[in-house]
Design a protein around this motif. Structure first.
Motif, PDB file in Angstrom:
ATOM      1  N   SER A   3      24.254 -28.357   7.706  1.00  0.00           N
ATOM      2  CA  SER A   3      24.365 -28.058   6.279  1.00  0.00           C
ATOM      3  C   SER A   3      23.176 -27.259   5.763  1.00  0.00           C
ATOM      4  N   ARG A   4      22.031 -27.344   6.450  1.00  0.00           N
ATOM      5  CA  ARG A   4      20.862 -26.553   6.022  1.00  0.00           C
ATOM      6  C   ARG A   4      21.141 -25.059   6.129  1.00  0.00           C
ATOM      7  N   TYR A   5      21.898 -24.660   7.155  1.00  0.00           N
ATOM      8  CA  TYR A   5      22.209 -23.248   7.321  1.00  0.00           C
ATOM      9  C   TYR A   5      23.116 -22.777   6.188  1.00  0.00           C
ATOM     10  N   LEU A   6      24.090 -23.615   5.842  1.00  0.00           N
ATOM     11  CA  LEU A   6      24.985 -23.266   4.741  1.00  0.00           C
ATOM     12  C   LEU A   6      24.231 -23.232   3.421  1.00  0.00           C
ATOM     13  N   ARG A   7      23.308 -24.188   3.227  1.00  0.00           N
ATOM     14  CA  ARG A   7      22.518 -24.210   1.991  1.00  0.00           C
ATOM     15  C   ARG A   7      21.653 -22.953   1.887  1.00  0.00           C
ATOM     16  N   ALA A   8      21.068 -22.535   2.989  1.00  0.00           N
ATOM     17  CA  ALA A   8      20.265 -21.316   2.976  1.00  0.00           C
ATOM     18  C   ALA A   8      21.123 -20.120   2.598  1.00  0.00           C
ATOM     19  N   PHE A   9      22.309 -20.038   3.194  1.00  0.00           N
ATOM     20  CA  PHE A   9      23.219 -18.922   2.926  1.00  0.00           C
ATOM     21  C   PHE A   9      23.650 -18.897   1.456  1.00  0.00           C
ATOM     22  N   VAL A  10      24.089 -20.034   0.928  1.00  0.00           N
ATOM     23  CA  VAL A  10      24.543 -20.089  -0.463  1.00  0.00           C
ATOM     24  C   VAL A  10      23.397 -19.770  -1.422  1.00  0.00           C
ATOM     25  N   LEU A  39      23.003 -19.495  11.638  1.00  0.00           N
ATOM     26  CA  LEU A  39      24.347 -19.545  11.065  1.00  0.00           C
ATOM     27  C   LEU A  39      25.191 -18.383  11.590  1.00  0.00           C
ATOM     28  N   GLU A  40      24.608 -17.197  11.612  1.00  0.00           N
ATOM     29  CA  GLU A  40      25.348 -16.020  12.079  1.00  0.00           C
ATOM     30  C   GLU A  40      25.668 -16.123  13.565  1.00  0.00           C
ATOM     31  N   GLN A  41      24.765 -16.726  14.349  1.00  0.00           N
ATOM     32  CA  GLN A  41      25.034 -16.915  15.772  1.00  0.00           C
ATOM     33  C   GLN A  41      26.207 -17.866  15.976  1.00  0.00           C
ATOM     34  N   LEU A  43      28.652 -18.407  13.863  1.00  0.00           N
ATOM     35  CA  LEU A  43      29.885 -17.790  13.363  1.00  0.00           C
ATOM     36  C   LEU A  43      30.274 -16.541  14.147  1.00  0.00           C
ATOM     37  N   GLY A  44      29.282 -15.915  14.788  1.00  0.00           N
ATOM     38  CA  GLY A  44      29.549 -14.693  15.527  1.00  0.00           C
ATOM     39  C   GLY A  44      29.699 -13.470  14.654  1.00  0.00           C
ATOM     40  N   VAL A  45      29.246 -13.534  13.393  1.00  0.00           N
ATOM     41  CA  VAL A  45      29.323 -12.389  12.472  1.00  0.00           C
ATOM     42  C   VAL A  45      28.055 -12.346  11.627  1.00  0.00           C
ATOM     43  N   THR A  46      27.787 -11.176  11.056  1.00  0.00           N
ATOM     44  CA  THR A  46      26.677 -11.023  10.123  1.00  0.00           C
ATOM     45  C   THR A  46      27.168 -11.346   8.711  1.00  0.00           C
ATOM     46  N   VAL A  47      26.450 -12.214   8.010  1.00  0.00           N
ATOM     47  CA  VAL A  47      26.892 -12.622   6.671  1.00  0.00           C
ATOM     48  C   VAL A  47      25.957 -12.125   5.568  1.00  0.00           C
ATOM     49  N   VAL A  48      24.722 -11.758   5.924  1.00  0.00           N
ATOM     50  CA  VAL A  48      23.744 -11.301   4.932  1.00  0.00           C
ATOM     51  C   VAL A  48      23.019 -10.092   5.489  1.00  0.00           C
ATOM     52  N   VAL A  49      22.828  -9.083   4.647  1.00  0.00           N
ATOM     53  CA  VAL A  49      22.019  -7.924   5.036  1.00  0.00           C
ATOM     54  C   VAL A  49      20.932  -7.717   3.991  1.00  0.00           C
ATOM     55  N   ARG A  50      19.752  -7.378   4.461  1.00  0.00           N
ATOM     56  CA  ARG A  50      18.649  -7.071   3.558  1.00  0.00           C
ATOM     57  C   ARG A  50      18.869  -5.698   2.927  1.00  0.00           C
TER      58      ARG A  50
END
Length: 313
Positions: A3-10, A39-41, A43-50
Motif C-alpha cells: 500500500s505504500r507504493y500506491l500511497r506514493a503514486f496517489v 510499483l512500476e516494476q 505493474l510492468g508499465v510506467t505510471v509517472v513521468v517527470r
C-alpha cells in the motif's frame, strides 16, 4: 501490492510533483522515487513521468488512479477495524503547534514514514501549556510538544527543532509600510496576546524581558485565529512563531515587520513519559519525524542543564 507504493503514486498525482509528495508524506525524494519504481516494476508499465514543472501521469497512470484510491480506502478501513488491538499514543500540543505543525508529522506516521514498528493509534489533545503538563504528569498523555519557556523538565525531554519568531501587523497598521521598525517603535506599539500560557504570551514575555521597558498589552484574544484576525484588522502587533501565520503572510492578510533587531528563534521541545509502554516505538518515530520536519535554525542559549537525550531507534 504494498500500500505504500500506491500511497506514493496517489500523493504524486494529487500533489503534482515528486518533491511536494515527498514532503507531504515525510519521505526523502529518493525514497519516494524508489517506491514509484517498485510499483512500476510490479505493474510492468510506467505510471509517472517527470516534467519541467513537476510530474504527470501517463495514460496507464490515469487508468490506475481510481483503482489505487479504492485500494487505499479498503486498506484504511482494515486498519480502522484492527485499531482496537493496537497500542495508543496520546500526544498533547498547544494550539499553534497542533494546528500548523503536528498534523504533518501524524500524517507522515500514518502513511508509514515512521517504519514498521510505529504501529499505534494516535490521539491528539490541544490545550494550554499548564494543562498539558498536568496531563503528562498524571499519565493521561504520553508525549507533549510545546515552545520552550526555560522551565526544567521533570521527566525525559529534548529539543526537536527551532522556529523563527516574527512580529506581524495588519497591512493597514502604521508600521506595516515602514522600511525598518526600531526598538522605539516596538515599545510604543500595542501588542496582542492570547490566553495565559500560550505561545504568543510566552514570546511576548520573553521580548519584554529583552527590552529596557515593557511593551503594552492591548488585547487578550481567546484563540489563535481570533488573535490573527485582530492583528489583520490593525488592532495591534502580534509576536508569533512564523508557522502560526505563514498562510496569512503569503496571502497578504498580515505583514512581517522588518525589525532592526529580530527576535531569536524559539525552541520546540518534546516531553514524554519515562515508560510509554507498548507505544514506545511509535513515540520514538514521532520524535524522529519531528526533527526531520522542523527547520533547524540556530539554537537560542539554554537556560538550564542539558536535557535527557531522546530515545534512539
Amino acid at each position: 501490492m504494498d500500500s505504500r507504493y500506491l500511497r506514493a503514486f496517489v500523493t504524486v498525482a494529487e500533489s503534482g510533483g515528486i518533491s511536494a509528495a515527498a514532503e507531504r508524506l515525510g519521505y526523502a525524494q529518493s525514497s519516494l522515487s524508489a517506491q514509484l519504481r517498485r510499483l512500476e516494476q510490479e505493474l510492468g508499465v510506467t505510471v509517472v513521468v517527470r516534467t519541467s514543472t513537476g510530474a504527470s501521469l501517463t495514460d496507464a497512470g490515469r487508468r490506475l488512479l481510481p483503482y489505487a484510491r479504492e485500494a487505499l480506502e479498503v486498506d484504511e478501513r482494515m486498519r480502522r477495524a484492527a485499531a482496537a488491538s493496537r497500542p495508543r499514543l496520546r500526544i498533547g500540543a498547544p494550539e499553534t503547534l497542533a494546528g500548523e505543525w503536528l498534523p504533518d508529522i501524524v500524517t507522515a506516521l500514518h502513511y508509514g514514514a515512521g517504519g514498521p514498528d510505529a504501529d499505534a493509534e494516535i490521539s491528539v489533545v490541544v490545550g494550554p501549556r499548564a494543562l498539558l503538563a498536568e496531563q503528562l504528569a498524571a499519565g493521561e498523555l504520553d508525549l507533549a510538544f510545546h515552545f520552550d519557556d526555560g522551565s526544567r523538565a521533570a521527566g525525559p525531554s529534548a529539543v526537536v527543532g527551532h522556529e523563527e519568531v516574527v512580529v506581524v501587523a495588519g497591512p493597514a497598521h502604521p508600521l506595516a509600510d515602514a522600511a525598518e521598525v526600531t526598538e522605539a517603535d516596538v515599545l510604543a506599539a500595542d501588542f496582542l496576546v492570547a490566553e495565559p500560557g500560550c505561545s504568543s504570551t510566552l514570546l511576548y514575555d520573553r521580548l519584554s524581558r529583552d527590552l529596557p521597558a515593557r511593551t503594552r498589552t492591548a488585547t487578550a484574544a481567546d484563540s489563535l485565529p481570533a488573535l490573527r484576525r485582530l492583528a489583520a484588522h490593525g488592532r495591534g502587533l502580534a509576536l508569533l512563531p512564523r508557522l502560526a501565520v505563514v498562510r496569512d503572510l503569503e496571502d497578504g492578510g498580515l505583514v512581517d515587520l522588518p525589525l532592526a533587531t529580530r527576535p531569536g528563534p524559539v525552541a520546540i521541545e518534546a516531553r514524554w513519559r519515562a515508560d510509554p509502554g507498548s507505544a514506545e516505538p511509535t513515540l520514538r518515530a514521532v520524535l524522529r519525524l519531528a526533527r526531520r520536519h522542523t527547520d533547524q535554525l540556530p539554537a537560542t542559549p539554554t537556560l538550564r542543564p542539558r536535557r535527557t537525550p531522546a530515545p534512539t531507534a
